[in-house]
Every structure is written in structure tokens, then in C-alpha cells.
Design a protein around this motif. Structure first.
Motif, PDB file in Angstrom:
ATOM      1  N   LEU A 192       0.858  -1.183   0.000  1.00  0.00           N
ATOM      2  CA  LEU A 192       0.000   0.000   0.000  1.00  0.00           C
ATOM      3  C   LEU A 192       0.890   1.227   0.000  1.00  0.00           C
ATOM      4  O   LEU A 192       1.759   1.372   0.863  1.00  0.00           O
ATOM      5  N   LEU A 193       0.668   2.120  -0.956  1.00  0.00           N
ATOM      6  CA  LEU A 193       1.485   3.326  -1.062  1.00  0.00           C
ATOM      7  C   LEU A 193       0.725   4.503  -0.458  1.00  0.00           C
ATOM      8  O   LEU A 193      -0.354   4.870  -0.931  1.00  0.00           O
ATOM      9  N   ASP A 236      -1.448   9.105   7.254  1.00  0.00           N
ATOM     10  CA  ASP A 236      -2.860   8.808   7.464  1.00  0.00           C
ATOM     11  C   ASP A 236      -3.623   8.433   6.196  1.00  0.00           C
ATOM     12  O   ASP A 236      -4.812   8.112   6.263  1.00  0.00           O
ATOM     13  N   ASP A 237      -3.003   8.469   5.032  1.00  0.00           N
ATOM     14  CA  ASP A 237      -3.775   8.373   3.790  1.00  0.00           C
ATOM     15  C   ASP A 237      -4.423   7.014   3.576  1.00  0.00           C
ATOM     16  O   ASP A 237      -5.526   6.937   3.016  1.00  0.00           O
ATOM     17  N   ILE A 238      -3.785   5.935   3.983  1.00  0.00           N
ATOM     18  CA  ILE A 238      -4.419   4.632   3.825  1.00  0.00           C
ATOM     19  C   ILE A 238      -5.581   4.491   4.802  1.00  0.00           C
ATOM     20  O   ILE A 238      -6.654   3.984   4.442  1.00  0.00           O
ATOM     21  N   ALA A 265       0.952  -7.350  -5.524  1.00  0.00           N
ATOM     22  CA  ALA A 265       0.010  -6.305  -5.917  1.00  0.00           C
ATOM     23  C   ALA A 265       0.387  -5.002  -5.230  1.00  0.00           C
ATOM     24  O   ALA A 265       0.996  -5.007  -4.151  1.00  0.00           O
ATOM     25  N   VAL A 266       0.021  -3.892  -5.867  1.00  0.00           N
ATOM     26  CA  VAL A 266       0.305  -2.551  -5.347  1.00  0.00           C
ATOM     27  C   VAL A 266      -0.967  -1.718  -5.442  1.00  0.00           C
ATOM     28  O   VAL A 266      -1.631  -1.707  -6.484  1.00  0.00           O
ATOM     29  N   LEU A 267      -1.305  -1.021  -4.363  1.00  0.00           N
ATOM     30  CA  LEU A 267      -2.394  -0.049  -4.377  1.00  0.00           C
ATOM     31  C   LEU A 267      -1.774   1.330  -4.257  1.00  0.00           C
ATOM     32  O   LEU A 267      -1.067   1.625  -3.280  1.00  0.00           O
ATOM     33  N   ALA A 268      -2.043   2.196  -5.236  1.00  0.00           N
ATOM     34  CA  ALA A 268      -1.382   3.503  -5.334  1.00  0.00           C
ATOM     35  C   ALA A 268      -2.430   4.618  -5.392  1.00  0.00           C
ATOM     36  O   ALA A 268      -3.548   4.411  -5.852  1.00  0.00           O
ATOM     37  N   PRO A 269      -2.061   5.831  -4.946  1.00  0.00           N
ATOM     38  CA  PRO A 269      -3.020   6.943  -4.940  1.00  0.00           C
ATOM     39  C   PRO A 269      -3.227   7.542  -6.328  1.00  0.00           C
ATOM     40  O   PRO A 269      -2.286   7.724  -7.088  1.00  0.00           O
ATOM     41  N   LEU A 270      -4.481   7.869  -6.618  1.00  0.00           N
ATOM     42  CA  LEU A 270      -4.813   8.522  -7.886  1.00  0.00           C
ATOM     43  C   LEU A 270      -4.402   9.991  -7.903  1.00  0.00           C
ATOM     44  O   LEU A 270      -4.333  10.599  -8.963  1.00  0.00           O
ATOM     45  N   TRP A 277      -5.490   1.570  -8.342  1.00  0.00           N
ATOM     46  CA  TRP A 277      -5.414   2.936  -7.839  1.00  0.00           C
ATOM     47  C   TRP A 277      -6.584   3.190  -6.910  1.00  0.00           C
ATOM     48  O   TRP A 277      -7.711   2.766  -7.183  1.00  0.00           O
ATOM     49  N   TYR A 278      -6.319   3.908  -5.825  1.00  0.00           N
ATOM     50  CA  TYR A 278      -7.399   4.244  -4.905  1.00  0.00           C
ATOM     51  C   TYR A 278      -7.694   5.736  -4.943  1.00  0.00           C
ATOM     52  O   TYR A 278      -6.849   6.560  -5.293  1.00  0.00           O
ATOM     53  N   GLU A 279      -8.934   6.066  -4.587  1.00  0.00           N
ATOM     54  CA  GLU A 279      -9.379   7.457  -4.565  1.00  0.00           C
ATOM     55  C   GLU A 279      -8.934   8.101  -3.256  1.00  0.00           C
ATOM     56  O   GLU A 279      -9.262   7.632  -2.171  1.00  0.00           O
ATOM     57  N   ASP A 280      -8.193   9.198  -3.373  1.00  0.00           N
ATOM     58  CA  ASP A 280      -7.652   9.880  -2.204  1.00  0.00           C
ATOM     59  C   ASP A 280      -8.771  10.604  -1.457  1.00  0.00           C
ATOM     60  O   ASP A 280      -9.437  11.470  -2.012  1.00  0.00           O
ATOM     61  N   LEU A 281      -8.933  10.250  -0.208  1.00  0.00           N
ATOM     62  CA  LEU A 281      -9.899  10.930   0.645  1.00  0.00           C
ATOM     63  C   LEU A 281      -9.150  11.739   1.708  1.00  0.00           C
ATOM     64  O   LEU A 281      -8.088  11.333   2.151  1.00  0.00           O
TER      65      LEU A 281
END
Length: 236
Positions: free
Chosen positions: A3-4, A9-11, A118-123, A151-155
Motif C-alpha cells: 500500500l502506497l 494517514d492516507d491509507i 500487488a500494489v495499491l497507489a493513490p490517484l 489505484w485508490y481514490e484519495d480521501l
């Protein structure tokens, strides 16, 4: 799975429910946080003191890692607040080439050492300069399976954002893990969690979970299977 996270706190903000679901399946999760050095902690008396705030935020992230079972690794880069940006100028600014290069080097080293499947990265939705730097660091070829990047949606930035990214969406249902997400967010009192949580809840209600984006249907389906069910119709 790697997880990137641009910041500590982003994840927790963006993928708290997804992390809880993945941990239920026994997936080993490692979080690589890029910009750990900071002076930004509006909910802490230490706000503005870079050494003290960096310690505060490290302790908060350690608490989150212990709560969630996610292993933490840190790049120790200086965030936007230490590079001369404020709340206004950090949004939409072009990331400095040297910062992108350093983030890419730290990422490359971690990938070669960890060899994640696998990698999850911020959009970088919303254009925060640090998020954009991480996204650009991920733009080159990665030593992961072709269908291993999502890619994940940055909240909270993604809430109310116009348009949708290109790609194949996968909405991760988190209805049974909202408490897990909320508990993770509260690990970060220096970042005003009581102000952030209503935004996260509203976004989850709008998209019916936490939304990821894949470059191919194969990547979307592979991740859905990793959550314990074969996806169909873009949700899991």
C-alpha cells in the motif's frame, strides 16, 4: 500486497474498510509511507514544530499499524509543509522533479526488496502535490504482475470531485467494516478525525463503499477474488 501512502494517514482515510477486509482473508499488507517528516498537525499542540510533529505522527501511524496488523515502512521524505507550501499552494502544484525522483528511488528499492504481488497507489484526486509526486513515481514500469496495480481514490479530496478516472472501477463493500475504518481514523488525533470522518462516511454512502480503479478488467477481477469473491458489475 504493498500500500502506497503519501502521508501517514492516507491509507486509513482512503482504504480503512478495504484494509480490514483484506486482513480477514489473511493477506499480508505492507504500507510504504513517503512523506513522514512534517510540521503539520492542526490537532496537536506541537503543530509547527517539525521535530515534535514528526514524532507525533510516527506514534499515530505506529498505533494504526498495531491496530490493523499492517507492517509499516517509511521513506522519511519532507512533506509539502517543509518544502514551503501551505494549505492553498500545495493543491494543484506541480511536484518538484527532484522530489518525484527521490520518491521513485525509494519505491524502486522497496519493490525490489519486498516483491509484492500487488500494489495499491493513490490517484492524486484533488492534486495535492505530495500525492501527485507519488503517482508520478508509480508511472514507470513496476516489478509486479501486469494485473497487480490498482489505484485508490484519495480521501477526503475525492469527495465531491468532478468526473471519474479512466479505468475499470471496483467498489469494495465496507458496510460490515465501517467501525474498523473509524477506529483506524481515530488513531490520528493530530489530523482532526472528527472533521474527516463525516466526509469519509458521505463518500462511502455515495459510491457504496471504497472505490478502486484498475487498468484492465483482469486486474479488477484479480483483486476482487483476493477479497474472497469473484467480482461482477464492478463491485465486491
Amino acid at each position: 500486497m504493498l500500500l502506497l501512502s503519501p502521508h501517514p494517514d492516507d491509507i486509513a482515510w482512503s482504504l480503512g474498510g478495504t484494509v480490514a477486509r483484506l486482513r480477514e482473508t489473511g493477506t499480508e499488507l505492507v504500507c510504504l509511507t513517503f512523506f513522514n517528516r512534517t510540521r503539520y498537525a492542526p490537532g496537536s499542540p506541537a503543530h509547527g514544530d517539525s521535530d515534535a510533529v514528526t514524532r507525533v505522527r510516527r506514534a499515530e501511524e505506529d498505533r494504526w499499524g498495531a491496530l490493523t496488523g499492517v507492517r509499516l515502512e517509511r521513506c522519511e521524505l519532507a512533506d509539502a509543509s517543509l518544502r514551503g507550501y501551505d494549505d492553498d499552494t500545495e493543491m494543484g502544484a506541480e511536484p518538484e522533479p527532484e522530489v518525484v525522483a527521490e520518491a521513485a528511488a525509494r519505491l524502486s528499492s522497496a519493490l525490489l526488496r519486498l516483491r509484492p504481488d500487488a500494489v495499491l497507489a493513490p490517484l492524486a484526486v484533488g492534486g495535492h502535490i505530495d500525492h501527485s509526486a507519488v503517482r508520478r513515481a508509480v508511472s514507470g514500469p513496476l516489478p509486479v504482475p501486469e494485473d497487480g496495480l490498482l489505484w485508490y481514490e484519495d480521501l477526503p479530496y475525492a469527495f465531491g470531485a468532478d468526473g471519474a478516472p479512466e479505468g475499470h472501477p471496483l467498489v469494495v463493500g465496507i458496510a460490515s467494516h465501517e467501525t474498523d475504518r473509524d477506529d483506524g481514523v481515530r488513531c490520528y488525533p493530530s489530523q482532526l478525525p472528527d472533521e474527516v470522518l463525516p466526509v469519509l462516511r458521505a463518500h462511502a454512502a455515495r459510491v457504496r463503499g471504497e472505490r478502486l480503479w484498475a487498468g484492465t478488467p483482469a486486474a479488477r477481477d484479480r483483486f476482487g477474488r483476493g477479497l474472497g469473491r469473484v467480482v461482477g458489475g464492478g463491485s465486491a
